[in-house]
Design an enzyme around this catalytic site. Structure first.
Site, PDB file in Angstrom:
ATOM      1  N   LEU A  90      36.654  32.769  47.980  1.00 37.93           N
ATOM      2  CA  LEU A  90      35.743  34.080  47.680  1.00 37.93           C
ATOM      3  C   LEU A  90      36.258  35.210  48.745  1.00 37.93           C
ATOM      4  O   LEU A  90      36.358  34.512  49.830  1.00 37.93           O
ATOM      5  CB  LEU A  90      34.394  33.972  47.253  1.00 37.93           C
ATOM      6  CG  LEU A  90      33.932  33.399  46.381  1.00 37.93           C
ATOM      7  CD1 LEU A  90      32.223  33.121  46.483  1.00 37.93           C
ATOM      8  CD2 LEU A  90      34.006  34.162  44.991  1.00 37.93           C
ATOM      9  N   ASP A  91      36.398  36.356  48.380  1.00 34.47           N
ATOM     10  CA  ASP A  91      36.667  37.198  49.371  1.00 34.47           C
ATOM     11  C   ASP A  91      35.368  37.737  50.146  1.00 34.47           C
ATOM     12  O   ASP A  91      34.337  37.345  49.409  1.00 34.47           O
ATOM     13  CB  ASP A  91      37.010  38.647  48.788  1.00 34.47           C
ATOM     14  CG  ASP A  91      38.519  38.430  48.098  1.00 34.47           C
ATOM     15  OD1 ASP A  91      39.350  37.958  48.878  1.00 34.47           O
ATOM     16  OD2 ASP A  91      38.535  38.974  47.058  1.00 34.47           O
TER      17      ASP A  91
END
Length: 183
Positions: A31-32
């Site tokens: 996930l960013d």
């Protein structure tokens, strides 16, 4: 939110090592740092590959709070695939999420504009390009303001508060492998 999907800090962003003290596990996907939600950690390289390699096409479900209110045309474009960086995305599930999900407030909060509403979408992807959900919603005119991954394959985020983690039991791992078509 605000944590990298790796165990080391980088460029001023904290990594998972500040929150999880389990040796020998790695993120199956990522996930960013400006996204939230479910991240699967494993020490099993075969499981990691099964969960992350695009050829396996396992569903990842996201809730995206977007600027504005997408009409049926925008939703259809998301469902059929949109051009992202010169390549069409695979078809995706896309629908309005009604009622909006009950989530803890994000710190810092999303930007709010007085005269522009926000809408929650549920998106189901079977590929995982870099910042794909954000790029897809922007391509149809509705930038993502908040993004939460709520499912990876059969695993669901429900019941885990932000920052919490839990270990899967042997029966859950067996069911996961079965759902992924492995072992």
């Amino acid at each position: 939110f605000g944590v990298l999907s790796q165990f080391t800090d980088e460029d001023g962003h904290p990594g998972l090592g500040r929150h999880i003290e389990v040796p020998g596990v790695y993120a199956a996907g990522r996930l960013d740092h400006d996204s939230e939600g479910l991240l699967v950690l494993t020490s099993d390289n075969r499981l990691k590959a099964r969960l992350t390699e695009p050829r396996h096409g396992h569903a990842k479900v996201y809730w995206a709070q977007v600027e504005g209110t997408p009409d049926e045309s925008a939703l259809r474009q998301l469902r059929e695939g949109v051009l992202v960086q010169g390549t069409r995305t695979r078809p995706a599930g896309a629908a309005l999420l009604e009622p909006p999900p009950e989530l803890p407030p994000r710190v810092p909060p999303i930007r709010e504009r007085r005269h522009i509403p926000t809408t929650w979408l549920v998106l189901t992807l079977r590929e995982g390009r870099n910042r794909q959900v954000r790029r897809m919603t922007a391509a149809v005119g509705h930038p993502t303001l908040r993004l939460v991954r709520v499912a990876v394959g059969p695993l669901r985020l429900e019941g885990l508060p932000p920052g919490a983690w839990r270990e899967l039991g042997p029966d859950e791992v067996a069911r996961l492998w079965l759902a992924l078509g492995g072992r």
